[in-house]
Design a protein around this motif. Structure first.
Motif, PDB file in Angstrom:
ATOM      1  N   GLU A  67       0.828  -1.215   0.000  1.00 41.56           N
ATOM      2  CA  GLU A  67       0.000   0.000   0.000  1.00 41.56           C
ATOM      3  C   GLU A  67       0.857   1.258   0.000  1.00 41.56           C
ATOM      4  N   GLU A  68       1.915   1.275   0.815  1.00 42.22           N
ATOM      5  CA  GLU A  68       2.728   2.482   0.948  1.00 42.22           C
ATOM      6  C   GLU A  68       3.701   2.684  -0.196  1.00 42.22           C
ATOM      7  N   ASP A  69       4.048   1.600  -0.919  1.00 46.68           N
ATOM      8  CA  ASP A  69       5.020   1.710  -2.013  1.00 46.68           C
ATOM      9  C   ASP A  69       4.633   0.723  -3.108  1.00 46.68           C
ATOM     10  N   ASP A  70       3.905   1.204  -4.107  1.00 48.36           N
ATOM     11  CA  ASP A  70       3.403   0.299  -5.146  1.00 48.36           C
ATOM     12  C   ASP A  70       4.482  -0.174  -6.119  1.00 48.36           C
ATOM     13  N   SER A  71       5.747   0.167  -5.846  1.00 54.07           N
ATOM     14  CA  SER A  71       6.839  -0.378  -6.656  1.00 54.07           C
ATOM     15  C   SER A  71       7.373  -1.673  -6.038  1.00 54.07           C
TER      16      SER A  71
END
Length: 137
Positions: free
Chosen positions: A47-51
């Motif tokens: 959720e916080e980093d879609d990479s």
């Protein structure tokens, strides 16, 4: 219950509300002391980093092997009322074929009461995993 090894490709059944019964492709990252697994999803991201691909704990009863790919026969891949899995929202969802229009299949999902048309490339035969192996339902 089947025991998986690090690196095995698996599917994880969601138990989250609104996603119950859907399956997501993953790889076993580690085996935890309580018999559960740490998995890295193929299509789900943090959720916080879609990479970054999502890594989370999955209990042993939520994990199954990847189902075999079963080819359709003849010009029709599926028939009316066949139970299928449709690939949507990054996972596989169980539904029933309710209509056929060329190579598009209308699939009804009992859990959401939605009916959506899919190309044959986003469908597969529905199979259930048991201790004896894969079973048609």
């Amino acid at each position: 219950m089947r025991v998986f090894r690090v690196g095995d490709k698996v599917e994880v059944c969601s138990t989250e509300e609104g996603f119950v019964g859907s399956y997501y492709e993953a790889t076993i990252v580690s085996i935890l002391k309580d018999g559960s697994y740490k998995v890295r999803y193929k299509n789900l991201v943090e959720e916080e980093d879609d990479s970054k691909l999502l890594v989370e704990k999955a209990s042993a009863d939520e994990v199954r092997p990847m189902p075999p790919r079963i080819q359709g026969k003849g010009t029709r891949f599926y028939s009316y009322l066949d139970k299928v899995d449709a690939f949507d929202n990054d996972g596989w969802w169980v539904g029933i074929v309710t209509g056929i229009d060329g190579f598009k299949y209308s699939v009804y999902f009992e859990s959401s009461r939605d009916e959506i048309a899919y190309p044959v490339s986003r469908l597969r035969r529905h199979l259930e995993w048991s201790s004896d192996g894969w079973v048609f339902t």
